[in-house]
Each structure stands twice: as C-alpha cells, then as structure tokens.
Write a protein that holds these residues in place. Structure first.
Motif, PDB file in Angstrom:
ATOM      1  N   ASP A  73       0.934  -1.206   0.035  1.00  0.00           N
ATOM      2  CA  ASP A  73       0.042  -0.102  -0.370  1.00  0.00           C
ATOM      3  C   ASP A  73       0.883   1.232   0.131  1.00  0.00           C
ATOM      4  O   ASP A  73       1.727   1.418   0.901  1.00  0.00           O
ATOM      5  N   SER A  74       0.732   1.933  -0.997  1.00  0.00           N
ATOM      6  CA  SER A  74       1.568   3.150  -1.141  1.00  0.00           C
ATOM      7  C   SER A  74       0.996   4.286  -0.144  1.00  0.00           C
ATOM      8  O   SER A  74      -0.186   4.202   0.280  1.00  0.00           O
ATOM      9  N   SER A  75       1.515   5.577  -0.102  1.00  0.00           N
ATOM     10  CA  SER A  75       1.062   6.480   0.669  1.00  0.00           C
ATOM     11  C   SER A  75      -0.177   7.210   0.175  1.00  0.00           C
ATOM     12  O   SER A  75      -1.062   7.703   0.796  1.00  0.00           O
ATOM     13  N   ASN A  76      -0.368   6.885  -1.184  1.00  0.00           N
ATOM     14  CA  ASN A  76      -1.738   7.331  -1.882  1.00  0.00           C
ATOM     15  C   ASN A  76      -2.835   6.718  -1.004  1.00  0.00           C
ATOM     16  O   ASN A  76      -4.153   7.219  -1.163  1.00  0.00           O
ATOM     17  N   LYS A  77      -2.632   5.582  -0.565  1.00  0.00           N
ATOM     18  CA  LYS A  77      -3.862   4.703  -0.057  1.00  0.00           C
ATOM     19  C   LYS A  77      -4.033   4.969   1.459  1.00  0.00           C
ATOM     20  O   LYS A  77      -5.100   5.013   1.755  1.00  0.00           O
ATOM     21  N   LYS A  79      -2.447   7.262   3.421  1.00  0.00           N
ATOM     22  CA  LYS A  79      -2.471   8.674   3.624  1.00  0.00           C
ATOM     23  C   LYS A  79      -1.632   9.016   4.723  1.00  0.00           C
ATOM     24  O   LYS A  79      -2.157   9.934   5.586  1.00  0.00           O
ATOM     25  N   ALA A  80      -0.501   8.227   5.083  1.00  0.00           N
ATOM     26  CA  ALA A  80       0.040   8.553   6.304  1.00  0.00           C
ATOM     27  C   ALA A  80       1.685   8.249   6.003  1.00  0.00           C
ATOM     28  O   ALA A  80       2.331   7.044   6.332  1.00  0.00           O
ATOM     29  N   ALA A  81       2.487   9.185   5.137  1.00  0.00           N
ATOM     30  CA  ALA A  81       3.586   9.097   4.747  1.00  0.00           C
ATOM     31  C   ALA A  81       4.599   8.796   5.793  1.00  0.00           C
ATOM     32  O   ALA A  81       5.399   8.092   5.642  1.00  0.00           O
ATOM     33  N   PHE A  82       4.319   9.553   6.919  1.00  0.00           N
ATOM     34  CA  PHE A  82       5.266   9.515   7.942  1.00  0.00           C
ATOM     35  C   PHE A  82       4.391   8.957   9.252  1.00  0.00           C
ATOM     36  O   PHE A  82       5.063   9.195  10.205  1.00  0.00           O
ATOM     37  N   GLY A  83       3.638   8.024   8.942  1.00  0.00           N
ATOM     38  CA  GLY A  83       2.968   7.187   9.939  1.00  0.00           C
ATOM     39  C   GLY A  83       3.180   5.682   9.908  1.00  0.00           C
ATOM     40  O   GLY A  83       2.539   4.928  10.653  1.00  0.00           O
ATOM     41  N   VAL A  84       4.334   5.371   9.069  1.00  0.00           N
ATOM     42  CA  VAL A  84       4.619   3.911   8.832  1.00  0.00           C
ATOM     43  C   VAL A  84       4.766   3.244   9.929  1.00  0.00           C
ATOM     44  O   VAL A  84       4.482   2.242  10.395  1.00  0.00           O
ATOM     45  N   LEU A  85       5.878   3.810  10.731  1.00  0.00           N
ATOM     46  CA  LEU A  85       6.427   3.134  11.880  1.00  0.00           C
ATOM     47  C   LEU A  85       5.031   2.903  12.846  1.00  0.00           C
ATOM     48  O   LEU A  85       5.037   1.831  13.654  1.00  0.00           O
ATOM     49  N   ASP A  86       4.245   3.957  13.239  1.00  0.00           N
ATOM     50  CA  ASP A  86       3.336   3.629  14.054  1.00  0.00           C
ATOM     51  C   ASP A  86       2.161   2.604  13.542  1.00  0.00           C
ATOM     52  O   ASP A  86       1.677   1.874  14.260  1.00  0.00           O
ATOM     53  N   MET A  87       2.029   2.639  12.284  1.00  0.00           N
ATOM     54  CA  MET A  87       1.316   1.469  11.541  1.00  0.00           C
ATOM     55  C   MET A  87       1.628   0.393  11.815  1.00  0.00           C
ATOM     56  O   MET A  87       0.833  -0.782  12.182  1.00  0.00           O
ATOM     57  N   VAL A  88       2.772  -0.001  11.533  1.00  0.00           N
ATOM     58  CA  VAL A  88       3.531  -1.291  11.790  1.00  0.00           C
ATOM     59  C   VAL A  88       3.631  -1.734  13.240  1.00  0.00           C
ATOM     60  O   VAL A  88       3.391  -2.829  13.500  1.00  0.00           O
ATOM     61  N   THR A 196      12.171  22.289   7.617  1.00  0.00           N
ATOM     62  CA  THR A 196      10.705  21.697   7.657  1.00  0.00           C
ATOM     63  C   THR A 196      10.810  20.255   7.025  1.00  0.00           C
ATOM     64  O   THR A 196      11.882  20.062   6.308  1.00  0.00           O
ATOM     65  N   ASN A 197      10.038  19.192   7.144  1.00  0.00           N
ATOM     66  CA  ASN A 197       9.994  18.070   6.352  1.00  0.00           C
ATOM     67  C   ASN A 197       8.835  17.786   5.799  1.00  0.00           C
ATOM     68  O   ASN A 197       7.566  18.033   6.430  1.00  0.00           O
ATOM     69  N   ILE A 198       8.690  17.515   4.460  1.00  0.00           N
ATOM     70  CA  ILE A 198       7.545  17.550   3.672  1.00  0.00           C
ATOM     71  C   ILE A 198       7.488  16.066   2.735  1.00  0.00           C
ATOM     72  O   ILE A 198       8.688  15.593   2.559  1.00  0.00           O
ATOM     73  N   ALA A 199       6.394  15.605   3.070  1.00  0.00           N
ATOM     74  CA  ALA A 199       6.154  14.447   2.291  1.00  0.00           C
ATOM     75  C   ALA A 199       6.859  14.286   0.749  1.00  0.00           C
ATOM     76  O   ALA A 199       6.644  15.318  -0.167  1.00  0.00           O
ATOM     77  N   PRO A 200       7.484  13.192   0.279  1.00  0.00           N
ATOM     78  CA  PRO A 200       8.055  13.252  -1.092  1.00  0.00           C
ATOM     79  C   PRO A 200       6.922  13.777  -2.145  1.00  0.00           C
ATOM     80  O   PRO A 200       7.347  14.480  -2.928  1.00  0.00           O
ATOM     81  N   GLY A 201       5.676  13.239  -2.188  1.00  0.00           N
ATOM     82  CA  GLY A 201       4.778  13.765  -3.110  1.00  0.00           C
ATOM     83  C   GLY A 201       4.267  14.983  -2.945  1.00  0.00           C
ATOM     84  O   GLY A 201       3.598  15.552  -4.195  1.00  0.00           O
ATOM     85  N   GLU A 202       4.762  15.851  -2.053  1.00  0.00           N
ATOM     86  CA  GLU A 202       4.520  17.172  -1.930  1.00  0.00           C
ATOM     87  C   GLU A 202       5.568  18.384  -2.444  1.00  0.00           C
ATOM     88  O   GLU A 202       5.319  19.448  -2.210  1.00  0.00           O
TER      89      GLU A 202
END
Length: 361
Positions: A73-77, A79-88, A196-202
C-alpha cells in the motif's frame, strides 16, 4: 463403485489434459497461506524506492512457492507517509518501508540507521551494519517499538540540495526555508535555516509555490524525475547524507509467528532488494548526471563555501556531543559509529580514495 471409478477416470483425464496444456494449478498459484500488508512512505509508482519494495515482495512469493504474499500500500492509499512506524507497531500493517531518520521526533536514536552528516559512505556503513555491530544496535533501539528494522536500500552519497539563490556565506542561510530531514535539519536550524520536512509527493509543489526556498531530496537518480531542475538553478554537492539507507520494518509479533523457513525467506528478500536498490541508485545517478550535463546546461553545480562547511561540521559535532551527554543510548551508538568509521576510513583512504585521487588528477 462404478461411479467412483468413473469420477476418478474423469479426474485423471482432466489432470492429464491440464498437464499437456500447461495450465495445471501449481502450489505457487494456490491461495497463499500467509497474506501480509506493507505500508510505504512513497507514492504509487515511485521509482527506485518503490521498485525495491516490489522486488522484495515478488521474491517472497516466488521463494515461498506461493505460501506467502505481501500486498503493498503506497502513501496514496494509507494517507500517512510519516505514519508508517506507528502503523507497523500497532499491527495495522505487518511491514513497512521508509527511512529511519523520519522517526527522530519519536526516538532520536533512530537517525543513526539512515545516515549522519559527515558520516560513513555506503560501503563503510554496510560493513558496520552486518559485521561491525550495527544490526545489533538497531535491534536494541527498535525493540522498544515492537518492530524489527532491516536495511532497506541505499542511495549512496546524496546531493546537498536545490536552491533558489546561491549560497556564498553563512548569512545566506539565515531565514532560508528548506526541506531537510534528520540530524542535518538540526544542524542547519542552528545556523539560521527554517527547517521543515515535507512528504515526497508534495515537494515539487512546495518549491514551485515558494512555500520553501530550497530542498534536498536524493540525487540525480531521482531528482530529475521530480522536476526540481525546472524551478531552481543551483544544485549543491552533499555533506549531510553520505550513505542514506532506507528501512524495512516488520512487526515483531507477526514475524515471530511465521514459520522459520518463511522468516528466512523474508530476511533474504529484504537484504537482496536493499543491495539491488543501491546498485540501481548508483547506475541511475550516473546516467542522470550525464543527462544534466548534456540536456540541462543551465543547472549550476555548486559546492558550499569552505567557511559554510566548517560551520556545519562544528555545529554537527557540538550537537552530537550535547545529545550524547543527555542520552546514554545515543552515546553508545555515536561512539560505536565513530570508532568503526575511524577504522574503516583508513582502508577507504588507502584503497578507494588513493585510487580515485591518482586517476582523477
């Protein structure tokens, strides 16, 4: 009895027919026994980074003969590019692919396992991971998060970034709005940069709209695809990420529950995909560096002035020592990396550096 024989004959004929036509369902085609999900920081179709994840998942399916399958699942799906650690960690996803230094706000010690300013280059860092105690230290840091962490692909030495204006002095850094993650962001913040830190897609949109004045992403392997050269004229050489290692994460409970042979398959697939990404990144950077020279002559390749680099180094050392004084785990990893780099660098200098110096002059 006759009906049973008749059915058996029909089944035998059907199997023979399938064998002859090559359409027999094999074990690899059967429904997988283990279905996992992986969340990645990258968007759908993201080159190199995303390709490494696909390669890993394909290898797991093939080597397990279809017993295990991993959905990406990509960040498009999610919706949490920087939430991956929490989700795992929560078990929402069994696996993740991201970069360890994105979690510095949660745990400053995670940064060491991506890269550090003025630190090891990729071959040195891989040696440290697998033979210098790096994997053990990474396990120690991630154990409390309920996650196993593995090297997930290296970009090699990254470029210092794209800038709207030329950097001629430390004064030019003050008030500059820049996207830059990890410890390097801390260093530049001390020198007056608004970090600042911005998600790759932005990233492209933020630079194009003037939300930021500068950014660093990776290097030629990916930067041309992002289109930054269409907006900014100055492209600086690197100092901050000499060996950027991405990260595969696996939920500990889910991994420990796998049969031993599948655990080994997952580990082998991750390690192969990571090193393959390193080779791919190096190749694509070489190809695109040549492309910049030939097709984009307006891009100005620059190196930061010596006094700026010196200030970065000084601030980096100061921050490292300050953080180490407050955090014993940070100090342990910092000391381990420093000692290993000192040892490895002697060999790097007499091997790669001496060879390049003698042949490039």
């Amino acid at each position: 009895m006759k009906k049973s024989i008749f059915r058996l004959t029909l089944c035998t004929l059907a199997i023979c027919s399938l064998l002859l036509t090559g359409t027999l369902v094999t074990k690899a085609d059967a429904a997988p026994k283990y279905r996992w999900k992986l969340a990645q920081t990258w968007g759908t179709g993201f080159p190199i980074f995303g390709d490494a994840v696909i390669k890993m998942a394909d290898m797991v399916k093939e080597m397990s003969n279809g017993e295990m399958e991993i959905r990406i699942d990509s960040s498009n799906k999610h919706k949490a590019a920087f939430g991956v650690l929490d989700m795992v960690k929560a078990g929402q996803y069994e696996m993740g692919h991201s970069a360890s230094y994105y979690w510095k706000g949660k745990d400053v010690n995670t940064m060491f396992f991506t890269t550090m300013p003025f630190g090891m280059i990729a071959p040195e860092q891989y040696a440290w991971f697998y033979y210098g105690g790096g994997m053990e230290l990474m396990k120690e840091v991630y154990d409390k998060h309920g996650v196993y962490s593995y090297p997930g692909g290296n970009t090699s030495n990254q470029m210092g970034g794209w800038f709207q204006k030329e950097i001629n002095s430390l004064e030019d850094l003050k008030g500059l709005k820049m996207r830059i993650p990890g410890f390097a962001g801390e260093v530049l913040s001390k020198l007056g940069v608004v970090v600042t830190n911005i998600a790759p897609g932005e990233l492209y949109t933020a630079l194009d709209r003037g939300t930021i004045d500068a950014l660093e992403w990776v290097g030629p392997s990916l930067d041309l695809n992002m289109g930054f050269h269409k907006i900014t004229p100055y492209y600086y050489t690197g100092w901050h990420e000499p060996a950027t290692e991405l990260q595969f994460m696996v939920n500990k409970k889910k991994f420990d529950a796998l049969p031993k042979h599948l655990q080994k398959i997952v580990e082998i697939a991750m390690q192969y995909a990571a090193y393959d990404m390193y080779a791919r990144s190096y190749n694509d950077s070489a190809e695109n560096w040549d492309k910049i020279a030939k097709e984009y002559p307006n891009v100005k390749i620059k190196t930061f002035p010596k006094d700026v680099i010196a200030a970065m180094k000084a601030e980096n050392e100061k921050l490292l020592k300050e953080t180490a004084a407050k955090d014993p785990v940070f100090k342990k990893i910092y000391d381990a990396q420093t000692a290993y780099m000192k040892k490895a660098r002697r060999w790097t200098e007499i091997s790669d550096y001496a060879y390049l110096k003698d042949n490039l002059e």
